[in-house]
Scaffold this motif. Structure first.
Motif, PDB file in Angstrom:
ATOM      1  N   ILE A 226     -31.460 -32.856  -6.971  1.00  0.00           N
ATOM      2  CA  ILE A 226     -32.842 -33.113  -7.384  1.00  0.00           C
ATOM      3  C   ILE A 226     -33.765 -32.131  -6.671  1.00  0.00           C
ATOM      4  N   LEU A 227     -34.558 -31.413  -7.440  1.00  0.00           N
ATOM      5  CA  LEU A 227     -35.507 -30.445  -6.882  1.00  0.00           C
ATOM      6  C   LEU A 227     -36.905 -31.052  -6.912  1.00  0.00           C
ATOM      7  N   CYS A 228     -37.567 -31.074  -5.753  1.00  0.00           N
ATOM      8  CA  CYS A 228     -38.900 -31.654  -5.628  1.00  0.00           C
ATOM      9  C   CYS A 228     -39.930 -30.568  -5.348  1.00  0.00           C
ATOM     10  N   TYR A 229     -41.027 -30.632  -6.067  1.00  0.00           N
ATOM     11  CA  TYR A 229     -42.161 -29.720  -5.865  1.00  0.00           C
ATOM     12  C   TYR A 229     -43.139 -30.376  -4.901  1.00  0.00           C
ATOM     13  N   TYR A 230     -43.454 -29.681  -3.831  1.00  0.00           N
ATOM     14  CA  TYR A 230     -44.396 -30.184  -2.843  1.00  0.00           C
ATOM     15  C   TYR A 230     -45.723 -29.443  -2.967  1.00  0.00           C
ATOM     16  N   ALA A 231     -46.789 -30.225  -2.976  1.00  0.00           N
ATOM     17  CA  ALA A 231     -48.137 -29.660  -2.994  1.00  0.00           C
ATOM     18  C   ALA A 231     -48.894 -30.211  -1.792  1.00  0.00           C
ATOM     19  N   VAL A 232     -50.013 -29.581  -1.467  1.00  0.00           N
ATOM     20  CA  VAL A 232     -50.872 -30.059  -0.383  1.00  0.00           C
ATOM     21  C   VAL A 232     -52.262 -30.259  -0.956  1.00  0.00           C
ATOM     22  N   GLY A 233     -52.750 -31.483  -0.881  1.00  0.00           N
ATOM     23  CA  GLY A 233     -54.068 -31.785  -1.420  1.00  0.00           C
ATOM     24  C   GLY A 233     -54.321 -33.270  -1.372  1.00  0.00           C
ATOM     25  N   TYR A 234     -55.384 -33.700  -2.035  1.00  0.00           N
ATOM     26  CA  TYR A 234     -55.686 -35.126  -2.096  1.00  0.00           C
ATOM     27  C   TYR A 234     -54.727 -35.816  -3.063  1.00  0.00           C
ATOM     28  N   HIS A 235     -54.215 -36.975  -2.641  1.00  0.00           N
ATOM     29  CA  HIS A 235     -53.323 -37.753  -3.494  1.00  0.00           C
ATOM     30  C   HIS A 235     -53.446 -39.224  -3.099  1.00  0.00           C
ATOM     31  N   PRO A 236     -53.244 -40.143  -4.053  1.00  0.00           N
ATOM     32  CA  PRO A 236     -53.416 -41.568  -3.756  1.00  0.00           C
ATOM     33  C   PRO A 236     -52.203 -42.151  -3.055  1.00  0.00           C
ATOM     34  N   ILE A 237     -52.455 -43.083  -2.130  1.00  0.00           N
ATOM     35  CA  ILE A 237     -51.359 -43.827  -1.500  1.00  0.00           C
ATOM     36  C   ILE A 237     -51.648 -45.319  -1.697  1.00  0.00           C
ATOM     37  N   ASN A 238     -51.406 -46.143  -0.708  1.00  0.00           N
ATOM     38  CA  ASN A 238     -51.588 -47.585  -0.845  1.00  0.00           C
ATOM     39  C   ASN A 238     -52.974 -47.932  -1.382  1.00  0.00           C
ATOM     40  N   ASN A 239     -52.978 -48.820  -2.392  1.00  0.00           N
ATOM     41  CA  ASN A 239     -54.224 -49.282  -3.003  1.00  0.00           C
ATOM     42  C   ASN A 239     -55.067 -48.137  -3.542  1.00  0.00           C
ATOM     43  N   ASN A 240     -54.388 -47.043  -3.934  1.00  0.00           N
ATOM     44  CA  ASN A 240     -55.046 -45.890  -4.548  1.00  0.00           C
ATOM     45  C   ASN A 240     -56.043 -45.203  -3.620  1.00  0.00           C
ATOM     46  N   THR A 241     -55.865 -45.353  -2.311  1.00  0.00           N
ATOM     47  CA  THR A 241     -56.692 -44.635  -1.352  1.00  0.00           C
ATOM     48  C   THR A 241     -56.293 -43.168  -1.354  1.00  0.00           C
ATOM     49  N   LEU A 242     -57.268 -42.278  -1.447  1.00  0.00           N
ATOM     50  CA  LEU A 242     -56.987 -40.849  -1.462  1.00  0.00           C
ATOM     51  C   LEU A 242     -56.849 -40.320  -0.040  1.00  0.00           C
ATOM     52  N   VAL A 243     -55.781 -39.590   0.209  1.00  0.00           N
ATOM     53  CA  VAL A 243     -55.573 -38.939   1.504  1.00  0.00           C
ATOM     54  C   VAL A 243     -55.236 -37.485   1.258  1.00  0.00           C
ATOM     55  N   TYR A 244     -55.409 -36.677   2.278  1.00  0.00           N
ATOM     56  CA  TYR A 244     -55.128 -35.245   2.161  1.00  0.00           C
ATOM     57  C   TYR A 244     -53.861 -34.913   2.941  1.00  0.00           C
ATOM     58  N   GLY A 245     -52.961 -34.157   2.306  1.00  0.00           N
ATOM     59  CA  GLY A 245     -51.735 -33.767   2.977  1.00  0.00           C
ATOM     60  C   GLY A 245     -50.663 -33.387   1.974  1.00  0.00           C
ATOM     61  N   PRO A 246     -49.434 -33.125   2.453  1.00  0.00           N
ATOM     62  CA  PRO A 246     -48.340 -32.750   1.543  1.00  0.00           C
ATOM     63  C   PRO A 246     -47.787 -33.975   0.804  1.00  0.00           C
TER      64      PRO A 246
END
Length: 538
Positions: A226-246
């Protein structure tokens, strides 16, 4: 600083709560006479007034959001990758024009939704089109961010979805393996299940598969990884909170590495992949022929992963019995409570796998993509020993055997034995197109009759089956062999399933490994005209 630039699009949204529809313009309002299809996309953007720029974005650009695993992530990607949004965010009158459009007579709910996305203040509180459900990594960990969904995309929409992809990637016109489906996405396809009709899970992030050691990172890739593409930017985590990182923006399955160097993004075109594109279809493509690699301004690197195993077993002896016994001890303190064996199969054969212990067992066999193979296991109990017996037919390649106790509180020794089994079939006539084959091991099933080319060409209505000796219907069909599915040796299949077989193919037929190819004029097409598969096993 403009509101559009200053305020993050923090949205309380649910995956795919909106559906894009095929209309001439999503903003149906006579106040905006210029339609997006009348606008030359190559013209100087500064020449567009702000109203026309908004119409252009809403009508043609926001479908980009559907390529990603959540609406929130799609919006963040759209903000950093779309040139029209970049232009709109620099317009002094952007907010005023958006608010005017929203306040006026916008006729569709979708247009209202999209305009509010652009303004950045849309908070959606609607019925969730999907329910929280539980699926598990091989290690037994519950997969977070997994939602059970039903596909809402109709066959009549396949053409439209595929056309959008081909417009951006013309070389993929015949590369669609499975059509658009919003019940599952790229992570679910790569990590959970590749069967489009059975997969109903949308997985926003696959981190659970990695965090519990079910998989490990590899530097030298191979088929099935399985090949995974990693990006760095804002993305949602728990409860759709936006965080910045890979974060992992896309997952794909490797089908050919072609001297691909995983440390060099410039070699992405060298790796061949199969992956699901958001709610769009499943495509075969190279590593940079997609929206997730170098076309994404936030893309940084790729990593490859493979199922983590405890033991590797090579099944390489052909023509005689293979006896591979091995034991494993699952102590009470074992955090994983299972063992995963890698089976390297060098010859396509029928196998008998027996797993036994003093407690009831849970045994699963997977292919190289970690797709479960259903073999109707036989469970027995005799003199204090529980046993599980499966009889898989495995072709050349990598398989994974997972063994554990049904009750994870149990501990002890699990014995596994793998024997290469050559079926000895007897054949019984059932109808003019089929006979039943049975082996003393218990394997039985219906198979098509096989007849010789001479018998087929005799001009008679029936020919004698070479295996059961009964009559097979052969003479109601066109004698032109090139219109039928055929093998490389010259055997071919009639429309009723009866096989006109050459001597070189008889063994492969008996083993269940005979491959038929569709003639060019008769290939199986899907409803959008793209070829799903050009050959199949019989």
């Amino acid at each position: 600083m403009l509101f559009l630039k200053k305020k993050l699009l923090v949205l309380f949204l649910v995956i795919n709560v909106f559906i894009f529809v095929g209309v001439s313009s999503k903003i149906e309002n006579n106040n905006y006479a210029t339609q997006s299809n009348e606008i030359d996309e190559y013209m100087d953007l500064e020449e567009l007034n702000t109203d026309d720029l908004i119409v252009l974005i809403v009508d043609n650009e926001l479908d980009y959001i559907k390529l990603f695993s959540s609406v929130e992530l799609g919006i963040e990607k759209f903000k950093v990758n779309n040139k029209y949004y970049g232009e709109l965010s620099n317009r002094e009158d952007a907010n005023e024009c958006l608010e005017n459009m929203i306040d006026r007579n916008i006729k569709t709910h979708e247009a209202m939704f999209l305009l509010n996305i652009l303004e950045g203040n849309y908070h959606l509180n609607e019925t969730i089109q999907g329910t929280r459900d539980y699926i598990y990594a091989p290690n037994g960990t519950v997969i977070n961010y997994a939602v059970y969904k039903n596909n809402s995309i109709q066959p009549s929409q396949y053409e439209s979805y595929h056309s959008e992809i081909v417009e951006e990637f013309p070389s993929l016109v015949n590369s669609c393996i499975s059509p658009a489906n919003d019940a599952y996405n790229c992570h679910s396809y790569a990590w959970y299940m590749q069967n489009a009709s059975s997969n109903h899970y949308w997985i926003s992030y696959p981190n659970s598969y990695l965090n519990d050691d079910s998989y490990y990172e590899v530097a030298n890739v191979q088929y099935g990884d399985i090949l995974c593409y990693y990006a760095v930017g804002y993305h949602p985590i728990n409860n759709n909170t936006l965080v910045y990182g890979p974060y992992i923006s896309h997952s794909a399955i490797i089908v050919d590495d072609n001297n691909f160097d995983i440390t060099n993004n410039d070699t992405l075109p060298n790796v061949d992949l199969i992956s699901k594109w958001g709610e769009y279809g499943v495509y075969e493509h190279n590593g940079d022929e997609c929206p997730y690699g170098n076309r994404d301004t936030e893309f940084q690197y790729v990593k490859a992963y493979r199922p983590k195993t405890n033991y590797s077993c090579t099944l390489s002896l052909y023509g005689s019995t293979i006896n591979k016994p091995f034991d494993t001890t699952l102590p009470e303190t074992n955090i994983h409570k299972y063992e995963m064996y890698e089976l390297n199969v060098n010859y396509s054969k029928n196998y008998q796998i027996t797993v036994s212990s003093s407690y009831p067992l849970n045994v699963r066999l997977y292919d190289c993509h970690m797709q479960a193979i259903i073999n109707n296991p036989t469970n027995t109990y005799n003199n204090g020993t529980y046993s599980v017996l499966i009889n898989p037919s495995m072709t050349t390649g990598i398989y994974y055997l997972r063994v554990c106790y049904q009750n994870l509180s149990n501990n002890g020794i699990i014995h596994t034995n793998i024997v290469c089994h050559n079926h000895s079939y007897t054949y019984t006539w059932v109808s003019y197109i089929q006979h039943r084959q049975s082996c003393s091991c218990g394997v039985t099933g219906l198979r098509a009759h096989i007849v010789s080319p001479d018998a087929y060409n005799s001009g008679q209505m029936y020919a004698t089956c070479l295996l059961c000796g009964g009559n097979a219907l052969v003479n109601n069909y066109n004698k032109s062999q090139n219109i039928y599915p055929s093998t490389i040796n010259g055997s071919f299949m009639l429309p009723n399933g009866v096989i006109v077989i050459v001597e070189e193919d008889i063994e492969a037929y008996i083993e269940g490994t005979l491959v038929f190819n569709y003639p060019t004029s008769q290939m199986m097409n899907n409803s959008i005209g793209s070829i799903f598969r050009q050959n199949f096993l019989y």
